[in-house]
Structures are given as C-alpha cells and as structure tokens.
Enzyme design. Structure first.
Site, PDB file in Angstrom:
ATOM      1  N   GLY A   1       0.814  -1.212   0.000  1.00 20.27           N
ATOM      2  CA  GLY A   1       0.000   0.000   0.000  1.00 20.27           C
ATOM      3  C   GLY A   1       0.845   1.258   0.000  1.00 20.27           C
TER       4      GLY A   1
ATOM      5  N   LEU B   1      -1.712 -16.878   9.349  1.00 15.39           N
ATOM      6  CA  LEU B   1      -0.463 -16.927   8.598  1.00 15.39           C
ATOM      7  C   LEU B   1       0.607 -17.549   9.490  1.00 15.39           C
ATOM      8  CD1 LEU B   1       1.091 -16.011   5.997  1.00 15.39           C
ATOM      9  CD2 LEU B   1       1.628 -13.898   7.232  1.00 15.39           C
ATOM     10  N   TYR B   2       1.352 -18.507   8.938  1.00 16.33           N
ATOM     11  CA  TYR B   2       2.348 -19.221   9.720  1.00 16.33           C
ATOM     12  C   TYR B   2       3.721 -19.041   9.082  1.00 16.33           C
ATOM     13  CZ  TYR B   2      -1.882 -21.372  11.565  1.00 16.33           C
ATOM     14  OH  TYR B   2      -3.120 -21.581  12.125  1.00 16.33           O
TER      15      TYR B   2
ATOM     16  N   TYR C   1     -14.375   1.693  10.592  1.00 17.36           N
ATOM     17  CA  TYR C   1     -12.936   1.954  10.671  1.00 17.36           C
ATOM     18  C   TYR C   1     -12.557   2.470  12.069  1.00 17.36           C
ATOM     19  CZ  TYR C   1      -8.331   3.818   9.318  1.00 17.36           C
ATOM     20  OH  TYR C   1      -6.984   4.084   9.223  1.00 17.36           O
TER      21      TYR C   1
ATOM     22  N   GLU D   1      -0.494 -12.321  27.577  1.00 18.04           N
ATOM     23  CA  GLU D   1       0.438 -13.240  26.918  1.00 18.04           C
ATOM     24  C   GLU D   1       1.868 -12.680  26.823  1.00 18.04           C
ATOM     25  OE1 GLU D   1      -0.594 -16.106  26.367  1.00 18.04           O
ATOM     26  OE2 GLU D   1      -2.778 -15.849  26.396  1.00 18.04           O
TER      27      GLU D   1
ATOM     28  N   HIS E   1      -3.195   6.629  -4.008  1.00 14.11           N
ATOM     29  CA  HIS E   1      -4.146   6.430  -5.091  1.00 14.11           C
ATOM     30  C   HIS E   1      -4.709   7.786  -5.500  1.00 14.11           C
ATOM     31  CE1 HIS E   1      -4.725   2.217  -5.965  1.00 14.11           C
ATOM     32  NE2 HIS E   1      -4.594   1.936  -4.684  1.00 14.11           N
TER      33      HIS E   1
END
Length: 416
Positions: free
Chosen positions: A101, A152-153, A234, A252, A270
């Site tokens: 982006g 995602l790993y 948003y 954690e 853009h």
C-alpha cells in the site's frame, strides 16, 4: 549426323536424360566452387588493406560483439537498489502487512535499504504490486498474496501491522470486511507474534478520537466516536484493535507498539482514493472545480510520508509501549489547503462547496509531546516541499495513464 526426326523415340529419350544429367553436374560444380572459403590473404589483397589493418578491424569487430552481449545480459538481469549488508546478528526478519500500500511500500523501501529480510503480505484491495515491484526477486524480499483475515504461519522477528483500507471511500465500501481486517486480522497477527515471540506495531489512526472535544488531541484523550455512524467500521475497528494489543500484552506478554497516525500524503497515493490531498491535486491538475465539503472551516494536519516512516521505525525500536501520536501539528483549514494546492498547481480551478459529510471531524491536530520526548521524533519535511513532490508524482501518473490509453489497441475480437 543422324537427324532427330529419324531417330527412334527410345533413343531420343535416352539422349535427353544424358543431357539433363550433364547440366545438373555442371550446376553442382559451380555452386561448390562459389561456396569454397577465400583465404584471408586473398581477401586482404583484393581489399587493398595491410595485415595490421585487417587484424585491427577484426579486433574492433570482436569487441563490438562482446559489448552487445554484455548489454544483452545486463538487460536480462534485474538491477536492484544497493542495500546495506547486515550480519545475521543485526539482520531482522520483518513482516509488513499491507506492505504493497501507500505507507507500507515506503516502509518496505526503508527496511530493505537497511539490510533486513522483509516479507510483504497484501490482499491487494487497495495495495498495488507496482509499489514494491522494484524489490521482487531480491534475495531479502518476499511478496505473499494473502488476506490476514486467515491465519499466517511464518517465522519473523518484527511485525508492522498496517493492513486495512484507510481512506473513507475504501473502508466504507465494504464495512464488514473493514471490521474483519481490523479485528480478525489483528487477532491473527497477535497470535503470530505470540507464537514466534515477535514484537508487533499496530498502525492505528487519529480516527480513534472521532470528532474530538479537546484540541489538540493527546494520547490520554478517550475520543468522541459515533459507534453506528458511516465511519464506525474503521474508527471502532481500530479502537478494538488497540484493545486487543494491550490484552495480549497483559495476558500473553506480547511486545506491542501502537502508532496513532494522522493525515499523511506523498507519492504512491491512489489518485482516486477520496482523501483531501489526492482529491485537490487531481482536480487542480485536470483544471476541474476543487470540491470542499461544508464551509471548509474544518481543520486537518498533514505530514509527509517519509516523516511517518521515520516515526514508525523509531517507535518499533523504542522501549515505549503506550500509544503515540504520529502527525504534523501544523494545522490548516480545508479551504486554506485547497487554495495552497491551487496556487502550487496553477490553472483556473474554481473552489466550490458541497454539503458537509456525516461525522466529518471539525478539528484534527495532534499533540506530539510524547513522540518528541520518548522517540525524539517530529516532522522534518515542510508542507510545500512535500506537496510539490506529490504533485510531480500525480502529474507523472496522469501522463503515464494517458500514454497507455494512446498505445492501447482493443483486439478485434473484443470490439463491438
């Protein structure tokens, strides 16, 4: 001699065959003779050149062929910007979500130049491959077409979580998707950070302050947000994302950093993303009316993208974990900003007023005392310099698009 008309037909055919064979043999011998190589001495004598001149000319010809081969090889090999070399102790494996982006691609450039291994994850909803194409194929760079709504790993040391549409038309186009990206996507990235013990930086937004009741806005302000308005997908998505970050930190022990980013502009925006800067520049370049919503008295603070990248890097590598505003405290009204852009572009664009948009914040200005104190950061690029660079980029994009249109020929099978 016996006349032809008195010979038997069989004898005439026999003699014609013999004549044909003789002609073919003669032609073959002639062709063979002309294909024999002529010695260099004979060629030199015929051309009138000396042996030294002949050798020099041959060397020049060989050099010319070699240069052409080198040019051909260079054209086939991609040339990358020169990057710094880091040892394995200093080199980090860094994940940038939304790295194709506007802001993400500039951050990727900086990280690559510093010598880190960078993985970009993007679903290309608003990101573009061309923003990072100059790194594709580099040994330190990897581009994954992936939506972070799904887990995602991979193995990483740092995560810059920038993935989310950021301009109002884009995030309001699919509110549910925007919410999923900022909630499920953030959960997945925090889960990854927990598993591999990575530090995560969340790119939050000044929209968490909503339509603020205090001015300027500091990080202790809780905000004034409409939870069911058109911008809520948003605004509230980012507020929940911040809550998740600090929940993972407390429960954690995940290292988190939160950057509240104010209005940013620069190359790779853009042209039609609906933001103030891109709208005004594009309308002025095309000599169209510059549209201001409401009376134009609402204020914004604009920072150049390189300043934001400096702030993100400083925050990620700092020991400070509370939210930090990253923006330019230099405040301008929308009407004033429209006049500045019109004067820089030139032309005869008229500034017109349209009805105000729902939940459009009236004032927006960051208090960057925390960034100055803990990060030693503040914007460096003057507004006019940043705007001129952005205008040049937009001008080149317009020329490029018009050139493509001129060179485009629709296939006959598609013509109606």
């Amino acid at each position: 001699m016996t006349p032809w008309n008195s010979l038997p037909l069989r004898m005439i055919r026999k003699r014609l065959k013999m004549a044909t064979v003789c002609v073919c043999v003669a032609l073959a011998l002639t062709l063979f003779y002309h294909q024999l190589p002529v010695s260099a001495d004979v060629t030199r004598i015929l051309s009138g050149r000396s042996a030294a001149e002949e050798d020099g000319a041959g060397l020049q010809e060989e050099l010319r062929k070699m240069e052409n081969k080198i040019k051909t090889l260079e054209q086939g090999k991609k040339i990358y910007p020169e990057v710094k070399f880091l040892t394995y102790k200093d080199r980090k494996r860094i994940l940038v979500t939304g790295g194709a982006g506007f802001v993400g691609s500039h951050l990727v450039d900086r990280l690559m130049m510093q010598g880190h291994e960078v993985t970009v994850v993007d679903n290309f909803f608003t990101g573009r491959k061309r923003n990072v194409e100059h790194w594709v194929g580099h040994e330190n760079f990897e581009l994954l077409h992936h939506d972070i709504v799904n887990p995602l790993y991979i193995e990483v040391d740092q995560i810059y979580h920038l993935a989310s549409p950021a301009s109002p038309p884009n995030y309001m186009y699919n509110p549910i998707k925007t919410l999923k990206t900022n909630t499920l996507g953030t959960i997945n990235m925090l889960g990854l950070a927990k598993r591999v013990r990575a530090r995560l930086l969340l790119a939050s937004t000044s929209e968490v302050y909503g339509d603020p009741e205090i001015h300027p806005q500091n990080e202790d302000y809780w905000g004034h947000v409409n939870p069911i308005g058109p911008r809520a997908c948003y605004d509230e998505g980012k507020r929940v994302a911040e809550t998740m970050c600090y929940a993972y930190e407390k429960q954690e022990n995940v290292e988190v950093r939160v950057a509240r980013i104010f209005n940013t502009f620069g190359p790779r925006m853009h042209m039609n993303d609906g933001r103030v800067v891109s709208n005004f520049i594009l309308q002025a370049l095309q000599n169209e009316s510059i549209t201001v919503y409401g009376e134009g008295e609402q204020t914004r603070s604009f920072q150049y993208v390189s300043d934001l990248v400096d702030g993100l890097l400083a925050l990620m590598n700092s020991n400070y974990s509370l939210p930090v505003n990253l923006g330019n405290p230099d405040e301008h009204s929308i009407m004033e900003f429209a006049r500045i852009i019109r004067s820089l572009v030139g032309g005869e664009s008229e500034i017109i007023k349209n009805p105000a948009k729902e939940d459009d914040p009236r004032r927006r200005k960051p208090d960057i005392s925390r960034a100055q104190k803990y990060l030693n950061w503040q914007p460096q690029v003057p507004l006019l310099i940043g705007l001129n660079k952005t205008i040049d980029y937009f001008l080149n994009e317009l020329r490029r698009s018009r050139h493509s249109e001129r060179n485009f020929h629709m296939p006959e099978t598609l013509q109606l």
